[in-house]
Each structure stands twice: as structure tokens, then as C-alpha cells.
Design an enzyme around this catalytic site. Structure first.
Site, mmCIF file in Angstrom:
data_model
loop_
_atom_site.group_PDB
_atom_site.id
_atom_site.type_symbol
_atom_site.label_atom_id
_atom_site.label_comp_id
_atom_site.label_asym_id
_atom_site.label_seq_id
_atom_site.Cartn_x
_atom_site.Cartn_y
_atom_site.Cartn_z
ATOM 1 C CG ASP A 3 28.750 19.387 60.835
ATOM 2 O OD1 ASP A 3 28.381 18.517 60.025
ATOM 3 O OD2 ASP A 3 28.933 20.600 60.531
ATOM 4 C CG HIS A 26 28.845 21.722 57.042
ATOM 5 N ND1 HIS A 26 28.036 21.456 58.119
ATOM 6 C CD2 HIS A 26 28.050 22.211 56.079
ATOM 7 C CE1 HIS A 26 26.779 21.756 57.796
ATOM 8 N NE2 HIS A 26 26.768 22.214 56.561
HETATM 9 ZN ZN LIG Z 1 22.568 21.402 59.082
HETATM 10 ZN ZN LIG Z 2 23.604 24.607 59.004
#
Ligand SMILES: [Zn+2]
Ligand SMILES: [Zn+2]
Length: 548
Positions: free
Chosen positions: A196, A370
Site C-alpha cells: 500500500d 494507511h
Molecule cells: Zn483502498
Molecule cells: Zn481501505
């Protein structure tokens, strides 16, 4: 018996790279394809007016339909599950995911009046074998419950896909990112890691979700005399749970506003991902029976969506909630890039109505889901992959992420910036680019896939207006064979006359007789476009209508 030659292992990027949204990655080996996530993206209303959402073009999977065996969901956010209603109509395959992800998928399909999916609930640590692949589900923390990283055993080695994650050491539900298991996999050897990239530009660590609870506690304490309205993402049930807990602590009842908020909470409660005493909640209809300072309203609309509960409150258009001097409104979310203008409009209008407005840039009322740079580094250090491909980010994120991996000791030639359509042959020898597959965006309007031409037409009408050219070829209308009708644009007399004359000349000269209708329409369009462009440098949408 001779040993069968090994097939190639391919990683195919159909969405979610070079963009944030519509995540979809396929893994292919021989006759087996598995899919990681099946997401959608919300359109920019100025670029794609009238479009409800956008899904990846998955023609490659349609062409190889027999091979597609299953979909593995990392978590239940729209950019990971939103394309399922469209996709499952074309390719109905089993879907593996956490309890809450599957519940969210079922809810989406129900809302679309579609049959239930073949959803298969998996737990932390479960391993599912599908064809040539063995997929292990590893717990990670994120801004939604039940998120997984995937460790996928393939004939060439392990592929580790982080999914959206952060490393939250004090998660609200006590379910941690399983660093122990991830370290074990790293020790065994990981061929390829995909991570990510969303927050790669942010230094340090992401704030823990529990910190938001503490900040909210302070705000509730400081605003004891006001009614409190909090907007947050409905799918972030841990945030909603924390808000309910704080509200109860300060003797307030909670009401929900916004359809998605009501349905998400109901789902989460049903599968026991949330809990609260029943009498702490009151229906929105009854809020007037309760004193202002005993009430907390949790609503949708953190992104300034024009139809959301909070936006309606801001513009005094909400049927049940009227904002005034006694309100403290908290936006517990950060703006998704592109939404800033609408969000500030909402904030300004809430303030105009008299409310005190609290948003992220002033207080810690939101934590990202995130990983920031230090968390990304930790993950890379534990997994120690041979090859590295960053995902879930725009080009600049992906590039920065490669720099980070190189800093961590991964040789640059063992990394690759993926682009949409890329088909990568992965083996111990390296990452080899094969011929790209067809990729693109499919626009969905009212649940139907829409031709891109139509979207272009809408855009043209919005920007330049609409001009209808009515050309009558029958003898009854010889005096006025051409009419020009405009919508959304004003033309001066001179231009109007010029347009008319140009067509009258052609109509009376018999230019259109014997022509196929389509060709005649083309001539009309071309003639008018040329005049428009040379006179006013504009190109409205021109609709020719020929009457014979
Ligand atoms: Zn996402
Ligand atoms: Zn997500």
C-alpha cells in the site's frame, strides 16, 4: 511420465495503480486466475458528469472467464468491493473475505436487487487453496474492521500483498497486525511483495485509532452545553463505536443520520462487530424530545457529498436537524483529495448557521487508515522480499515507494512501477513485462454500464451547450426549411442567421437528396461546427434532425 513444463506466473494490474481507487489485481498460473479485490472509484463530477461510479475494464478476465476461480477480498472499502455488483453479473465466482467484508458485499448486492453472492467467510490465519494458489489471510489494522494482508503461495514462491493497512498497536477491537506471522513468512522467504503506497509521502507513524477516542473525549468535555453532531465514514465502525462510547460516558443519547450510517451500524451490530446498550440509541424522529446537551448525532457526509446528511444540515435542508448556535459539529475524517472545495463549503455554511465546527486540521479527530513511512519500512524489513512492486497509489506515490524500498536495501532492478494493464511474469529470474492486457474504465450510470461517448456528450453539453438543427426537406416547408434551437447557450442574431443560411443553402440546393440520413447528419454537424469554431471558438453539442 515426463514432468509437465511449468507455466508462467503472471501478475496483472487492472486497477489501483497510477490511481487511488478501483483496486483489482489478477494472479494467473496455467488454467487458474484468482483476483485480489474488485473495487470501484467515484468520478470527478466535472470530468464525468452524471456518472455514478467507475469500475475497471476487465475484458481480459471476460476473455479468460473459464480460468477465473475466485476473488479474495483484503477488506470491505468501496475501492476494493465496489465493482462486485457489476463483476458478478459477468463472472459469478466464490468470494473469500472477513465476516464484515462479506456482510458489506451482501448489503451492496441486496441494495441492487441482485442475488446473494457465493460469499465465504474466512478468519485470521485461515488458508484457502484454489487451483495453483494457496492463500493465507493475515490480520492487519486499517480504517475498517476485518482487513487482511494476503500471503499467496504459488509454484514459484510466496507473494505477499499487504492490502490497505497501518500498524496500530492499540486497535479499538484488540485485533493487531499479525507482525509475528509476517516475520515468519519473511524468514521462510518471500518472492514478491506488493505494498500500500497511499501515505508514502508522510513521515513517521500513523496515529492510532484509539487516539481519536481520546481527542473526542476532550471535545465532549469542553462542549458539555452544546448538542454534538459528528460526521464520519459509515464503514469505519470502530470510529462509530468510539463516538457512541464517549457519548454514553457524557450522558448523551445517540441518533444516526444518513442511510448508509444506519445500514452499516445495523450490519456491524448483527455480526457482533459493534455493541452498545439498545436504549442509548434514539431514532432521529425523537431528537426533539431530548435536551440539546443530552444528544449526539452521528451522520454521514464528511466529504461534502451533495446529497449527504451533513450537507443538508449545512444548507438548512435537513428534515429533522436544524443547526444553530447550540451545536458543535465535528468532521471526523480528512478530505479525500479533490473534495476540499465541497467540504469547505459545508464547513462555511455550518459556521454561518451558528455552529462551532471542529475539523482535522485543528484537532486530532481523525486517524488515517494507511501506513506512513516508518510503518512501510518496518513491513519491508520483516518481509524482506526478493522483488518489490508498490501498489494503491498515484504515480508519484509509487515512485517514492520504490525510492524507500531501495533505501531499505532492495536493488532497484528488482522493483517495478506498475501501470494499468501491465502483465508481469514473475519468477526467480526477475520481473519481466509481457504484452499489456486491455485496461480502462467502465462508467456506470443507474446500475448500467455506459458508453464513454455518452459521457463525452454530457461533458460537452455542460461546458458548451446544445444546438438542435431541424432541417425540413418536404415541399410544405420551403419558406423556412431550417430551424436552430439552442439550450444552455445564447447565440447572437448574426451568428444564428449565418448558421441557418449555411444549411438552407444546402437544403434548397438539393445537397441532402439521395444521401443516407447518417451522411446528411454528418454534413450538418460538420458545417455548423466549422462556423461555431471560426466565429466564437466554441463547439456545442450539435443534434441534427432531418424531416422528410
Ligand atoms: Zn483502498
Ligand atoms: Zn481501505
Amino acid at each position: 511420465m515426463g514432468k509437465k513444463a511449468k507455466s508462467k506466473l503472471k501478475v496483472i494490474f487492472l486497477g489501483g495503480v497510477g490511481e487511488i481507487g478501483k483496486n483489482m489485481t489478477a494472479l494467473e498460473y496455467g488454467d487458474d486466475i484468482i483476483l485480489i479485490d474488485c473495487g470501484m472509484t467515484f468520478p470527478d463530477p466535472e470530468i464525468n458528469p452524471g456518472v455514478d461510479y467507475i469500475v475497471p475494464d476487465y475484458s481480459y478476465l471476460l476473455d479468460n472467464k473459464e480460468k477465473v476461480k475466485a476473488i479474495f477480498l483484503t477488506h470491505g472499502h468501496e475501492d476494493h468491493i465496489g465493482a462486485l455488483p457489476t463483476f458478478l453479473k459477468d463472472i459469478p465466482v466464490p468470494i473469500y473475505g472477513s465476516k464484515i467484508s462479506i456482510a458489506f458485499v451482501d448489503n451492496k448486492l441486496r441494495k441492487n436487487n441482485q442475488d446473494e453472492a457465493d460469499g465465504r467467510v474466512v478468519d485470521d490465519g485461515d488458508v484457502i487453496e484454489v487451483g495453483a494458489f494457496k492463500v493465507e489471510f493475515i490480520a492487519v489494522t486499517h480504517s475498517i474492521a476485518g482487513a487482511f494482508a494476503l500471503a499467496i503461495e504459488t509454484p514459484y514462491g510466496m507473494i505477499f500483498y499487504t492490502g490497505d493497512f497501518k500498524i496500530d498497536h492499540t486497535p479499538v477491537d484488540g485485533r493487531h497486525t499479525d507482525l509475528t506471522r509476517i516475520a515468519e513468512l519473511g524468514k521462510k522467504g518471500v518472492l514478491l511483495m506488493m505494498q500500500d503506497s497511499t501515505n508514502v509521502e508522510r513521515a513517521g507513524y500513523t496515529m492510532s485509532e484509539s487516539q481519536v477516542g481520546k481527542s473526542l473525549d476532550n471535545i465532549f468535555n469542553d462542549n458539555r452545553n452544546n448538542r454534538i453532531v459528528i460526521a464520519t465514514f459509515a464503514s469505519n465502525i470502530h470510529r462509530v463505536q468510539q463516538i457512541i462510547n464517549v457519548a454514553i460516558k457524557y450522558g448523551r443519547r445517540v441518533a444516526f443520520s444518513g442511510r448508509s450510517m444506519e445500514s452499516m451500524v445495523e450490519i456491524a451490530k448483527k455480526i457482533r462487530a459493534m455493541s452498545y446498550p439498545e436504549d442509548s440509541i434514539i431514532p432521529l424522529d425523537k431528537i426533539n424530545e431530548i435536551p440539546y446537551d443530552r444528544l449526539c448525532i452521528i451522520s454521514t457526509g464528511t466529504q461534502g457529498e451533495h446529497d449527504s446528511a451533513l450537507t443538508r444540515m449545512a444548507f438548512n435542508d435537513h428534515r429533522k436537524v436544524v443547526i444553530g448556535d447550540n451545536d458543535t459539529v465535528i468532521l471526523s475524517a480528512s478530505p479525500i483529495p479533490g473534495n476540499e472545495r465541497s467540504i469547505y463549503k459545508v464547513i462555511n455554511n455550518l459556521a454561518k448557521q451558528g455552529a462551532k465546527v471542529i475539523y482535522e486540521s485543528l484537532y486530532e479527530v481523525h486517524a488515517s487508515g494507511h501506513a506512513c513511512r516508518e510503518e512501510l519500512k518496518l513491513m519491508l524489513a520483516l518481509v524482506k522480499p526478493k522483488y518489490f512492486i508498490p501498489v494503491h497509489g498515484e504515480y508519484r506515490h509509487l515512485k517514492k515507494h520504490i525510492e524507500l524500498a531501495v533505501e531499505m536495501g532492495i536493488p532497484k532492478q528488482r522493483t517495478l512501477i506498475p501501470e494499468l494493464g501491465f502483465c508481469i511474469d514473475v519468477s526467480k529470474k526477475g520481473l519481466l513485462q509481457e504484452t499489456p492486457v486491455k485496461w480502462g474504465s467502465t462508467m456506470v450510470v443507474d446500475g448500467l454500464e455506459t458508453d464513454y461517448e455518452q459521457v463525452l456528450d454530457r461533458r460537452k453539453i455542460a461546458a458548451e451547450g446544445l444546438v438542435i438543427a431541424l432541417v425540413k426537406l418536404d415541399s410544405a416547408h420551403q419558406d423556412s426549411p431550417v430551424e436552430i434551437i439552442t439550450k444552455g447557450t445564447t447565440l447572437d442574431e448574426k451568428l444564428l442567421d449565418e448558421l441557418k443560411e449555411s444549411l438552407e443553402y444546402k437544403a434548397s440546393g438539393g445537397d441532402f437528396y439521395g444521401m443516407y440520413r447518417e451522411d446528411a447528419e454528418k454534413v450538418i454537424r460538420k458545417t455548423l461546427t466549422r462556423i461555431f469554431y471560426s466565429r466564437i471558438k466554441r463547439c456545442p453539442l450539435i443534434v441534427p434532425i432531418i424531416v422528410e
